[in-house]
Structures are given as structure tokens and as C-alpha cells.
Scaffold this motif. Structure first.
Motif, mmCIF file in Angstrom:
data_model
loop_
_atom_site.group_PDB
_atom_site.id
_atom_site.type_symbol
_atom_site.label_atom_id
_atom_site.label_comp_id
_atom_site.label_asym_id
_atom_site.label_seq_id
_atom_site.Cartn_x
_atom_site.Cartn_y
_atom_site.Cartn_z
ATOM 1 N N GLN A 125 0.828 -1.209 0.000
ATOM 2 C CA GLN A 125 0.000 0.000 0.000
ATOM 3 C C GLN A 125 0.862 1.259 0.000
ATOM 4 N N LYS A 126 1.910 1.225 0.838
ATOM 5 C CA LYS A 126 2.845 2.359 0.890
ATOM 6 C C LYS A 126 3.498 2.568 -0.458
ATOM 7 N N LEU A 127 3.867 1.447 -1.103
ATOM 8 C CA LEU A 127 4.511 1.526 -2.418
ATOM 9 C C LEU A 127 3.581 2.203 -3.424
ATOM 10 N N PHE A 128 2.318 1.789 -3.438
ATOM 11 C CA PHE A 128 1.398 2.357 -4.423
ATOM 12 C C PHE A 128 1.006 3.797 -4.113
ATOM 13 N N LYS A 129 1.234 4.237 -2.861
ATOM 14 C CA LYS A 129 1.050 5.666 -2.549
ATOM 15 C C LYS A 129 2.044 6.492 -3.352
ATOM 16 N N ASN A 130 3.162 5.894 -3.729
ATOM 17 C CA ASN A 130 4.209 6.601 -4.466
ATOM 18 C C ASN A 130 4.042 6.523 -5.977
ATOM 19 N N VAL A 131 2.937 5.899 -6.441
ATOM 20 C CA VAL A 131 2.737 5.737 -7.890
ATOM 21 C C VAL A 131 1.837 6.857 -8.402
ATOM 22 N N PRO A 132 2.381 7.784 -9.223
ATOM 23 C CA PRO A 132 1.565 8.916 -9.664
ATOM 24 C C PRO A 132 0.610 8.578 -10.807
ATOM 25 N N VAL A 133 0.942 7.579 -11.631
ATOM 26 C CA VAL A 133 0.102 7.298 -12.798
ATOM 27 C C VAL A 133 0.190 5.814 -13.127
ATOM 28 N N LEU A 134 -0.962 5.215 -13.483
ATOM 29 C CA LEU A 134 -0.981 3.802 -13.865
ATOM 30 C C LEU A 134 -1.257 3.694 -15.356
ATOM 31 N N ASP A 135 -0.260 3.309 -16.138
ATOM 32 C CA ASP A 135 -0.496 3.091 -17.565
ATOM 33 C C ASP A 135 -1.176 1.752 -17.755
ATOM 34 N N SER A 136 -1.777 1.543 -18.939
ATOM 35 C CA SER A 136 -2.514 0.296 -19.129
ATOM 36 C C SER A 136 -1.598 -0.861 -19.505
ATOM 37 N N GLY A 137 -0.423 -0.569 -20.059
ATOM 38 C CA GLY A 137 0.478 -1.654 -20.427
ATOM 39 C C GLY A 137 1.908 -1.346 -20.032
ATOM 40 N N ALA A 138 2.762 -2.392 -20.063
ATOM 41 C CA ALA A 138 4.155 -2.230 -19.644
ATOM 42 C C ALA A 138 4.892 -1.237 -20.539
ATOM 43 N N ARG A 139 4.635 -1.313 -21.857
ATOM 44 C CA ARG A 139 5.361 -0.415 -22.761
ATOM 45 C C ARG A 139 4.942 1.034 -22.528
ATOM 46 N N GLY A 140 3.667 1.234 -22.250
ATOM 47 C CA GLY A 140 3.188 2.584 -21.942
ATOM 48 C C GLY A 140 3.890 3.156 -20.724
ATOM 49 N N ALA A 141 4.091 2.308 -19.698
ATOM 50 C CA ALA A 141 4.771 2.739 -18.476
ATOM 51 C C ALA A 141 6.225 3.093 -18.780
ATOM 52 N N THR A 142 6.862 2.289 -19.636
ATOM 53 C CA THR A 142 8.249 2.577 -20.001
ATOM 54 C C THR A 142 8.342 3.933 -20.703
ATOM 55 N N THR A 143 7.401 4.186 -21.614
ATOM 56 C CA THR A 143 7.413 5.463 -22.328
ATOM 57 C C THR A 143 7.166 6.621 -21.363
ATOM 58 N N THR A 144 6.267 6.412 -20.398
ATOM 59 C CA THR A 144 6.017 7.444 -19.390
ATOM 60 C C THR A 144 7.309 7.787 -18.655
ATOM 61 N N PHE A 145 8.048 6.737 -18.292
ATOM 62 C CA PHE A 145 9.280 6.943 -17.535
ATOM 63 C C PHE A 145 10.377 7.577 -18.389
ATOM 64 N N LEU A 146 10.552 7.050 -19.612
ATOM 65 C CA LEU A 146 11.671 7.505 -20.446
ATOM 66 C C LEU A 146 11.377 8.803 -21.196
#
Lengths: 331, 271
Positions: free
Chosen positions: A182-203
């Protein structure tokens, strides 16, 4: 004569519009981070097939979040082969349609998993937030990027990897493990729908201090954006991620592609294919090949989903079903 | 003395600068960025990304979607506008609101509607698929949702125009002995032609650019059910940024050309 010729042309035109007019064609519905892997696999398999059969074949790919792809296959995406991020998504196809038998996973070696991976961290240049292990992800002020476990297979592996670490840390106390995640997910600002989307968000969008990602996806990100921008950090323990493959029986029978599709999934276990998997930073299930190349992967202790969570069916029910632990902690 | 019908000079110039600065920041710079990114690795790679088989098949599919949806929506748009503005009947307001429906519901829902209808577990889906006619995750599905999403454009453009014109001229034509078709082609159509062209231009632009609804029913099969916008997203996700922007620049160019063409036709006929 003239009219019938025109009519034929017209029919040809419309049939090519509607069908795409391909002679031998097969669809592989896969999850996000395998785009590059299957581009190479398909080229190799085409050559392999042609050496024994005098045919040119076309293998088409479709990629998306693993859960989303399973949903599409249930709704009628005619995939001859599915190569998804986790067994539960193929279980879902078996449960919600009659496309393949419930015992699909016993049909191929290694739980129908030709290659495996694990979950690691990707951090920014110089690791400014000093991220070394899962504990660092729950610290205040650390922004963590991970996709949505409801739609992404990778995200579910991420979630279970964190949970497994917490269970180990707190001597299998589920209440403390839940508080940790729960603490970990408090630190998640955005949930992308797929892994590649998350990578693009980060990079590309530059959001977050750390990306929780498939090991292969992390290596690819380093390759694509350069060692000077991001680096891989291996946590002390992580989960052995097993992305399985199977033939979709009803579709191959309809398309008359069973022989081709079965040859395709079996091909994934050959030396040649295992080498391609290796090249794309997937861990080959060929034990000998893996031990030879062990150094080219992150050194991380892995646990399996069967050992810690009692298999996917149980893990899915406890954590990702409606009202499961993910719904309870992420509101 | 200030002339009461003009503004002081500083207001005039101030507003002008503000408007131009806004246009520059929000329209010009983003468009230019697309072209800079597209050509960043040279003309060769730009050209190669446009000639890639998957890009070509995406262009073909987008073209099919336009070629089917725009004529259909033009025809039905004219019919609907004609019906609504020239006749009185019960339920007219309801019909008017229904025409707007594709505008007001989210494209994702439009897509899901068609999955619910034609998916393999949908309402008509199982029967159609048994009879060899698959819609969702195939080309027909893409054409269908594009037609649905772009339905209001022509009708919406024509209705206010025809309402403001009234039906006096048509009534005059009728009294002079014109039949229905003559009235339509010689009186109504010349009156509405510019509204019609504009409606068709907007309809085409949206048909080419629709993303959300098409994404739901596409299945993202490379080389088969990817339209240009979907292809761009895939290229971007594959770290092929240059190719993604090259294909984007093509869509931007097509859009600009359409607008210039529209301006030109207007200018030609006004002379």
C-alpha cells in the motif's frame, strides 16, 4: 464476358478489402514488451518453415497489455497463437470461451513457458534517490512508475514481486505485506494500461524516479535510450515471471493452421529460438544455455508464483479480482 | 478626438500581438516540431518510414475507411438535414439530438458498443461469425465505427444553414412546376454547397484521424487492422520516434492540403 470480368474484378476488390487476401497467414497475439522479440522470432521461423515446406508464410503480430489482449481474443480477435504475459490471462480465455481446453498449460514443456524473465528496477542516471531494493520504493518522495495490474500482465508480476519481498521480510505476515505494498502504491503517480506505456512514461515523459519493469524491457530501455540516461538496479529478491504460449485450438481449426501454429510454438523451444530470446534479454528455459549466459542477466534471487502464492488462479483471486487486495489498497 | 467606432491603436495592436502569439505557441510550434522530428535523421529514413509495408497498409486501410464513411455520411447527412429543416413532424427534436449522439459519447464507448454487438460473444456476433462474416477486429469493424463516429459532421453543418435559409425558395420552385429532384438539384444544393463542402472536409479529417473508437475494435494486427493513427502509436511504442513523426507529418500535410483546397474552391466560386 466483359461484364463478368468486371464483376470478378469487383468481387476481387471487395474480397481483398474485406479479407486482406493473404495466402498463408497466422496471427500471434502477444503482450507489450515482446514486439522486438517476435519480429526476430517470426523471421527465423519463416526460414525454418520454408526449409521443410515449400510455402511462404506471413505471421502477423498484435501487441497490447496482456489482459487486454486476452479480452480481445475472447471477444473475437482471431489469434492462432497467444503468447501472453502470464498464465492467468490464458486461463481467462479458456474460462470465458471454448477456444482452448482448460488444461492448455500442460501441453508444452516448462508450463508452456519457452522463456522467462524477472522484475527489476530502472532508475535515472546516477541513481539520485539511491534506490537499491524494494524498501527504497516506499520511502516518501520517491516516485514509482508501474502499469495498472488490472490490465497489464507485467504490472501483476510487479505487484506480486513486491508482495513476495514483503512476505519474506515480515515472516509471511500478510497484514504487514499489504501495508508495505500500500505504501509503495502511494508513491505511484500514474498507472499506464500496459508495460510499454509505463516505459514510455518513464523515459519519454520523464515522470518518476524508478520504473518497475520486466528485466527484458529494462535492458531494451537501456539499449534504446543509452547507459548515460538510465541504469538497471536488481532488487535482493524478485519473482520468476513466466509468460506462457499456446495454440488457440478453435481458431487454428477454423483457419486450418494447426500444423503451422503447433510448429511455431514448438519452434520457440529450439536452440535457435532460445538464442533469439537470449538476444532480447529473455531468460532461456534451456537450462544449459541459461547457465552459460547467466552473467548477462541481473543477479537476483527469484521465487516462483507457485511457491509463494500457490499458483495464478489463487493469486488472481486474492489480489486482482474485484475487491481483491489491489482494489483495497489503491482507491 | 477618438472616433467612437474604432479602438485606440494600442488596443488594436495589443490584441493582434496576443492572438498571434497564442497561435504561434499553440499551433505553429507543435506543428513545426513534428516536421523537425520527422526529418531529424535525414530524408532517406523519412522516405523509408513512409514506404514501409506496414505504413502502406495503414494508409490503405485509412483510405478505405474514408472512402466508405464519407460518401455514406454525406448522403445520410443531406437526407437528415433535408428532413429536419424542410418538414414538420413529431419527434423532430428527438431525431436532432440523436444525430449528435456520436459527438457526445466517448469514442471508447462507441468502440465497445460495436464489440458488444458484433464481438464473438456479442448480440449478432456469433451468428455473423458462423456465416463467415467477422466484423470486430477486421476491416469492416473499423469502417463501421469510423462511419458511426463521423456521422454528425455533414448533418450538423447543413442543419443550421438550411434552417436559416428556410424553405421559401423551394416552395417557389414547386409552384413554378419543378419536381422534387429538380428542386433539390437546382435550388437546395446550390444554396448549401459550401456548408456541404465544409462538412465533408471535417468528416474526412475526423475519419482519417479517429483513434479511440478504432483502437477498441482494431485488435492492432500489424499490416492488417492498423489505421494511420494506430500505426503512429505503435511506432512510437517501438522506440521508432523518427518513423512515428514521419507518418504524423504525412497526416498533418494531408490535413493542411485539404484546408487549402477548401479555401481555394471557396475563393474560386466567390469571384
Amino acid at each position: 464476358m466483359n461484364i463478368s470480368f468486371k464483376a470478378q474484378l469487383l468481387i476481387l476488390f471487395f474480397s481483398s478489402v474485406l479479407q486482406g487476401a493473404e495466402p498463408i497467414y497466422m496471427l500471434n497475439a502477444s503482450y507489450d514488451p515482446t514486439r522486438e522479440l517476435y519480429q526476430d522470432m517470426n523471421t527465423a521461423f519463416r526460414t525454418h518453415w520454408k526449409s521443410t515446406h515449400p510455402q511462404d508464410i506471413t505471421i502477423r503480430q498484435s501487441h497490447g497489455g496482456s489482459g487486454k489482449q486476452a479480452r480481445a481474443v475472447i471477444d473475437g480477435l482471431e489469434a492462432d497463437v497467444v503468447t501472453l504475459g502470464l498464465a492467468y490471462d490464458i486461463d481467462a480465455i479458456a474460462a470465458h470461451s471454448k477456444l482452448l481446453p482448460k488444461n492448455w498449460q500442460s501441453r508444452l514443456p516448462h508450463h508452456s513457458t519457452p522463456y522467462t524473465s524477472t522484475i527489476v528496477f530502472l532508475v535515472r542516471k546516477g541513481n539520485p534517490k539511491h534506490i537499491r531494493d524494494w524498501d527504497d520504493l516506499i520511502k516518501p518522495g520517491v516516485s514509482v512508475i508501474t502499469p495498472n495490474p488490472k490490465t497489464s500482465g507485467g504490472a501483476r508480476w510487479n505487484y506480486l514481486a513486491a508482495w513476495g519481498y514483503a512476505l519474506k521480510k515480515y515472516n509471511n505476515d500478510p497484514v504487514k505485506a499489504k501495508a508495505f505494498v500500500q505504501k509503495l502504491f502511494k508513491n505511484v503517480p500514474v498507472l499506464d494500461s500496459g508495460a510499454r506505456g509505463a516505459t514510455t512514461t518513464f523515459l519519454e515523459r520523464g515522470i518518476g524516479d524508478v520504473l518497475i519493469a520486466w528485466e527484458n524491457e529494462a535492458y531494451l530501455a537501456v539499449e534504446k535510450s543509452g547507459k548515460e540516461r538510465v541504469a538497471i538496479v536488481a532488487p535482493s529478491v524478485s519473482i520468476l515471471a513466466e509468460p506462457p504460449v499456446t495454440v488457440v485450438d478453435q481458431i487454428v481449426d477454423k483457419h486450418k493452421t494447426r500444423q503451422l501454429a503447433e510448429a511455431y510454438v514448438n519452434f520457440l523451444y529450439t536452440q535457435e529460438a532460445q538464442k533469439i530470446a537470449l538476444k532480447h534479454h529473455f531468460r532461456p528455459t534451456d537450462a544449459q544455455m541459461f547457465s552459460v549466459h547467466k552473467k548477462s542477466f541481473t543477479a537476483v534471487d527469484v521465487f516462483t508464483i507457485d511457491d509463494v502464492f500457490g499458483g495464478w488462479a489463487k493469486a488472481q483471486k486474492t489480489h486482482f479480482s474485484d475487491g481483491g487486495t489491489f482494489d483495497q489498497i489503491y482507491q | 478626438m477618438n472616433n467612437p467606432t474604432t479602438e485606440p491603436l494600442w488596443v488594436k495592436w495589443g490584441l493582434l500581438t496576443l492572438a498571434l502569439a497564442f497561435l504561434f505557441c499553440f499551433l505553429f510550434i507543435p506543428l513545426i516540431m513534428i516536421f523537425i522530428r520527422a526529418f531529424s535523421e535525414g530524408l532517406g529514413l523519412y522516405w523509408a518510414s513512409l514506404r514501409d509495408p506496414e505504413a502502406l497498409s495503414a494508409m490503405k486501410l485509412t483510405l478505405y475507411a474514408i472512402l466508405v464513411s464519407v460518401p455514406l455520411n454525406t448522403f445520410f447527412g443531406i437526407c437528415a438535414a433535408w428532413l429536419i429543416t424542410k418538414f414538420q413532424f413529431r419527434g423532430k427534436q428527438l431525431l436532432l439530438s440523436l444525430i449528435d449522439l456520436p459527438f457526445t459519447i466517448s469514442p471508447v464507448i462507441s468502440g465497445l458498443m460495436f464489440v458488444l454487438l458484433f464481438g464473438s460473444r456479442g448480440f449478432f456476433g456469433p451468428w455473423l461469425i458462423d456465416h463467415g462474416c467477422s466484423i470486430v477486429f477486421h476491416t469492416p469493424g473499423i469502417i463501421l465505427v469510423t462511419t458511426f463516429v463521423t456521422f454528425p459532421f455533414v448533418a450538423r453543418e447543413l442543419i443550421p444553414l438550411m434552417q436559416s435559409q428556410g424553405s421559401d425558395e423551394e416552395i417557389a420552385a414547386m409552384t413554378l412546376g419543378a419536381n422534387g429532384w429538380q428542386t433539390f438539384t437546382r435550388v437546395t444544393l446550390p444554396n448549401i454547397q459550401w456548408g456541404l463542402v465544409y462538412g465533408i472536409v471535417l468528416c474526412t479529417a475526423r475519419a482519417a484521424g479517429e483513434f479511440g473508437a478504432v483502437s477498441v475494435v482494431s485488435g492492432h494486427i500489424q499490416g492488417l487492422t492498423n489505421t494511420l493513427p494506430l500505426h503512429i502509436e505503435i511506432l512510437y511504442n517501438e522506440y521508432n520516434f523518427t518513423a512515428a513523426f514521419a507518418v504524423s507529418s504525412l497526416m498533418v500535410l494531408a490535413a493542411l492540403l485539404t484546408l487549402i483546397l477548401k479555401q481555394y474552391i471557396e475563393w474560386k466560386t466567390e469571384r
